[in-house]
Design a protein around this motif. Sequence first.
Motif, PDB file in Angstrom:
ATOM      1  N   LYS A   1     -12.571  -1.961  -1.578  1.00  0.00           N
ATOM      2  CA  LYS A   1     -10.405  -2.441  -1.175  1.00  0.00           C
ATOM      3  C   LYS A   1      -9.402  -2.537  -2.277  1.00  0.00           C
ATOM      4  O   LYS A   1      -7.944  -2.738  -1.909  1.00  0.00           O
TER       5      LYS A   1
ATOM      6  N   HIS B   1      -2.646  -3.669   1.024  1.00  0.00           N
ATOM      7  CA  HIS B   1      -3.208  -3.098   2.181  1.00  0.00           C
ATOM      8  C   HIS B   1      -1.855  -3.521   3.937  1.00  0.00           C
ATOM      9  O   HIS B   1      -2.245  -3.242   4.691  1.00  0.00           O
TER      10      HIS B   1
ATOM     11  N   LYS C   1      -1.010   1.769   5.361  1.00  0.00           N
ATOM     12  CA  LYS C   1      -1.960   2.895   5.117  1.00  0.00           C
ATOM     13  C   LYS C   1      -1.584   3.695   4.084  1.00  0.00           C
ATOM     14  O   LYS C   1      -0.428   4.297   3.742  1.00  0.00           O
ATOM     15  N   THR C   2      -2.520   3.954   2.864  1.00  0.00           N
ATOM     16  CA  THR C   2      -2.123   4.580   1.316  1.00  0.00           C
ATOM     17  C   THR C   2      -1.708   6.109   1.926  1.00  0.00           C
ATOM     18  O   THR C   2      -0.513   5.959   1.203  1.00  0.00           O
TER      19      THR C   2
END
Length: 448
Positions: A136, A300, A303-304
């Motif tokens: 995470k 978060h 999205k990365t």
Amino acid sequence: MQAKDRNPPDGGYGWVVVVSAFMVMGLTAAVLKTFGLFFVEIQQHFDELASTTSWITSVTIAIFHLGAPVASSLCVRYTHRAVVITGGLLAFSGMALGFLGLNMVWMYATTGFLQGLGISFSWTPAISIVSHYFSKKRALANAIASAGECAFAFTFGPLFQWLICQYGWKGALLIIGGIQLNICVCGVLMRPLTSSCLLEASHSETETPAGNSASRIVKEDKCPITHKTFNWMLVRRPEFVLYAIFGILAAMSFFVPPLFLVPLSYSLGIDESWTASLLSILAMVDFAGRLLCGWYANLHVIKTIHLLTMTITLISTSLMLLPLANDYLSLAIFTGFYGFFFGTTVAVHITVLADVVGMPDFDSALGLFMLIRSTGGLVGPPLAGLIVDMAGDYRAGFYMAGATLVLSAGFLVTLDQLQQRKERGSQTNTKPKNPILPYLSLDLLKLQ
């Protein structure tokens, strides 16, 4: 490592590993960044051409990238700790033997080959083990670790210059090699995560009678001798191929701005002392960008891969605007924008790689990605130099870098679309049928 891959610590001792990786980044990549301070000293000592002397750095960069798959495969076969310690010893050996300064070929073999191999064997497992310890908070952990490169580069410049003035370039190499021995200390602190035998042990505790503890111990003792293999078949996965192409195009661009920033400032008539401050600005905003982007990615919110696409787009925009500068202030502002967004990209691109391939194949993917990406780093600067020669203006190099980054962003968008299509397909295949329908049909039959 399935058990731990699914539930990594996400903290605890993992922060010790992050600090160790922070140090390793500084003692490897930052040393490589500031090695240019030795360029003139070595060139004058051996009375060689600039092109001949530059091969020392070229060999180091090439071996750094080419050694990444070897380092990754050794991590898979043994442990990250062992490979980092080996890298520290190799880096020290390269600098310590370079202290002898026998001839230029000797420098290629020591401060070039050995130093490059040491950097590869230290950098690759250090950044890899951080991703294993975090899930995470992986983006934040990677950002903090990678920031070591900026922090050390900012201090190594004046330190290395002072060492050269006090002890000569040979003595400075020996001292720097001694400093790099601290990589071994960092490697010792990188405690390996327990392998997938944790999962097997948990099964054995439930399946084996309570009194039969001996069989449990034998099973746990046998687990560590099982090893994974390096997954070369990743090159057949479309997701990895798309991300690797993005890496090639991005590497073609990333090495261009630092190469032409100083010549561009000279062409604008900016004083040398002010030009040197541009590099300091670049390092500081790069450091800030990595930490802020890592913190934001840890929330978060998006999205990365979407975050990475945004940062790449912003870098390309800043590179397109940078040539419009006509004095020191405007050049410093655009340089700051470029450095900040570059830092944000570096903070998340390894995290995106982990998301693309999954943690079981991450070690293999990191090595292959570094190897494939090296082609962009080798082709980019000469191509930009050719374009600059043809245009007769250093601004052309920045336009080329910006355009290449725009193209690389297209592959990220394609990758994201492919992943979304696969996610929708898997959800459709696993969606359970409506359990109420059979009962409704039975009730209808009863009514009839």
